[in-house]
Design a protein around this motif. Structure first.
Motif, PDB file in Angstrom:
ATOM      1  N   ALA A   1      39.278  20.681 104.870  1.00  0.00           N
ATOM      2  CA  ALA A   1      39.172  19.369 104.231  1.00  0.00           C
ATOM      3  C   ALA A   1      38.031  19.426 103.221  1.00  0.00           C
ATOM      4  CB  ALA A   1      38.892  18.285 105.265  1.00  0.00           C
ATOM      5  N   CYS A   2      38.290  18.921 102.036  1.00  0.00           N
ATOM      6  CA  CYS A   2      37.270  18.773 101.003  1.00  0.00           C
ATOM      7  C   CYS A   2      36.991  17.274 100.891  1.00  0.00           C
ATOM      8  CB  CYS A   2      37.783  19.339  99.681  1.00  0.00           C
ATOM      9  SG  CYS A   2      36.604  19.167  98.331  1.00  0.00           S
ATOM     10  N   ILE A   3      35.805  16.862 101.307  1.00  0.00           N
ATOM     11  CA  ILE A   3      35.437  15.448 101.340  1.00  0.00           C
ATOM     12  C   ILE A   3      34.572  15.138 100.117  1.00  0.00           C
ATOM     13  CG2 ILE A   3      34.315  13.623 102.672  1.00  0.00           C
ATOM     14  CD1 ILE A   3      34.698  15.536 105.147  1.00  0.00           C
ATOM     15  N   PHE A   4      35.082  14.258  99.279  1.00  0.00           N
ATOM     16  CA  PHE A   4      34.385  13.867  98.053  1.00  0.00           C
ATOM     17  C   PHE A   4      33.969  12.406  98.214  1.00  0.00           C
ATOM     18  CE2 PHE A   4      34.577  12.030  93.716  1.00  0.00           C
ATOM     19  CZ  PHE A   4      33.606  12.799  93.111  1.00  0.00           C
ATOM     20  N   SER A   5      32.682  12.177  98.442  1.00  0.00           N
ATOM     21  CA  SER A   5      32.125  10.824  98.569  1.00  0.00           C
ATOM     22  C   SER A   5      31.403  10.504  97.273  1.00  0.00           C
ATOM     23  CB  SER A   5      31.131  10.751  99.733  1.00  0.00           C
ATOM     24  OG  SER A   5      31.742  11.167 100.935  1.00  0.00           O
ATOM     25  N   SER A   6      31.618   9.282  96.755  1.00  0.00           N
ATOM     26  CA  SER A   6      31.034   8.978  95.453  1.00  0.00           C
ATOM     27  C   SER A   6      30.692   7.511  95.307  1.00  0.00           C
ATOM     28  CB  SER A   6      32.013   9.370  94.343  1.00  0.00           C
ATOM     29  OG  SER A   6      33.185   8.585  94.424  1.00  0.00           O
TER      30      SER A   6
ATOM     31  N   PHE B   1      31.595   2.379  96.274  1.00  0.00           N
ATOM     32  CA  PHE B   1      31.578   3.581  97.102  1.00  0.00           C
ATOM     33  C   PHE B   1      33.007   3.978  97.445  1.00  0.00           C
ATOM     34  CE2 PHE B   1      31.559   5.764 101.200  1.00  0.00           C
ATOM     35  CZ  PHE B   1      30.672   6.796 100.928  1.00  0.00           C
ATOM     36  N   GLY B   2      33.300   5.270  97.321  1.00  0.00           N
ATOM     37  CA  GLY B   2      34.633   5.752  97.663  1.00  0.00           C
ATOM     38  C   GLY B   2      34.596   7.096  98.355  1.00  0.00           C
TER      39      GLY B   2
ATOM     40  N   ILE C   1      30.610  13.736  85.998  1.00  0.00           N
ATOM     41  CA  ILE C   1      29.155  13.914  86.019  1.00  0.00           C
ATOM     42  C   ILE C   1      28.481  13.076  84.942  1.00  0.00           C
ATOM     43  CG2 ILE C   1      27.320  15.599  85.555  1.00  0.00           C
ATOM     44  CD1 ILE C   1      29.206  17.690  86.952  1.00  0.00           C
ATOM     45  N   THR C   2      29.053  13.068  83.739  1.00  0.00           N
ATOM     46  CA  THR C   2      28.385  12.400  82.619  1.00  0.00           C
ATOM     47  C   THR C   2      28.714  10.918  82.491  1.00  0.00           C
ATOM     48  OG1 THR C   2      30.147  13.057  81.093  1.00  0.00           O
ATOM     49  CG2 THR C   2      28.243  14.519  81.251  1.00  0.00           C
ATOM     50  N   ASN C   3      29.904  10.487  82.970  1.00  0.00           N
ATOM     51  CA  ASN C   3      30.342   9.118  82.680  1.00  0.00           C
ATOM     52  C   ASN C   3      30.712   8.261  83.883  1.00  0.00           C
ATOM     53  OD1 ASN C   3      30.198   9.752  79.913  1.00  0.00           O
ATOM     54  ND2 ASN C   3      32.304  10.476  79.897  1.00  0.00           N
ATOM     55  N   TRP C   4      31.257   8.819  84.932  1.00  0.00           N
ATOM     56  CA  TRP C   4      31.946   8.005  85.925  1.00  0.00           C
ATOM     57  C   TRP C   4      31.257   7.852  87.270  1.00  0.00           C
ATOM     58  CZ3 TRP C   4      36.798  11.179  84.473  1.00  0.00           C
ATOM     59  CH2 TRP C   4      37.301  10.719  83.255  1.00  0.00           C
TER      60      TRP C   4
ATOM     61  N   GLU D   1      28.821  13.475  96.498  1.00  0.00           N
ATOM     62  CA  GLU D   1      28.568  14.575  97.429  1.00  0.00           C
ATOM     63  C   GLU D   1      29.909  15.176  97.799  1.00  0.00           C
ATOM     64  OE1 GLU D   1      25.513  14.740  99.937  1.00  0.00           O
ATOM     65  OE2 GLU D   1      24.323  13.291  98.831  1.00  0.00           O
ATOM     66  N   ILE D   2      29.941  16.479  97.928  1.00  0.00           N
ATOM     67  CA  ILE D   2      31.154  17.180  98.349  1.00  0.00           C
ATOM     68  C   ILE D   2      30.828  17.971  99.597  1.00  0.00           C
ATOM     69  CG2 ILE D   2      32.849  18.960  97.738  1.00  0.00           C
ATOM     70  CD1 ILE D   2      32.427  18.071  94.791  1.00  0.00           C
ATOM     71  N   ARG D   3      31.690  17.820 100.585  1.00  0.00           N
ATOM     72  CA  ARG D   3      31.530  18.542 101.844  1.00  0.00           C
ATOM     73  C   ARG D   3      32.841  19.263 102.148  1.00  0.00           C
ATOM     74  NH1 ARG D   3      29.182  13.407 102.221  1.00  0.00           N
ATOM     75  NH2 ARG D   3      26.969  13.474 102.699  1.00  0.00           N
TER      76      ARG D   3
END
Length: 112
Positions: A13-18, A58-59, A88-91, A96-98
């Protein structure tokens, strides 16, 4: 919300929290849709689950993969790299990626 169909064990699993920036951006939505479609075409892709709280911005998106190599290939995909740079630059204010190995999984249906 549709749950991803995954094996019962031994996948990743690649968890992308943002946290998104406060600006609404139609380009982001378009790129997110394009990345969802592109990910589906990648070797080793198993599925995805995603949610976002519009109030807190938060997502979490969890993508599922057959192997660590599949995740690396996705990260290194040239179109995905373009999306990463925009993120990275705009959104994103922060992300964090786990990466996790799933050793065992079950659901309500499999508990019967």
């Amino acid at each position: 919300m549709v749950f991803a169909k995954t094996p019962k064990k031994d996948y990743y699993a690649c968890i992308f929290s943002s946290i998104r920036t406060s600006e609404y951006n139609e380009e982001y939505n378009k790129m997110a849709d394009e990345m969802d479609e592109l990910a589906k075409s990648q070797d080793g892709y198993l599925g995805i689950e995603s949610t976002r709280n519009d109030h807190s911005r938060f997502g979490i998106t969890v993508s599922y993969w057959e192997s660590l190599n599949s995740i690396k290939n996705w990260k290194d995909n040239s179109n995905h790299k373009i999306a990463q740079k925009f993120g990275i630059t705009n959104w994103y204010e922060h992300y964090e990626i786990r990466i996790c190995q799933v050793k065992y999984s079950y659901s309500k249906e499999t508990q019967k």
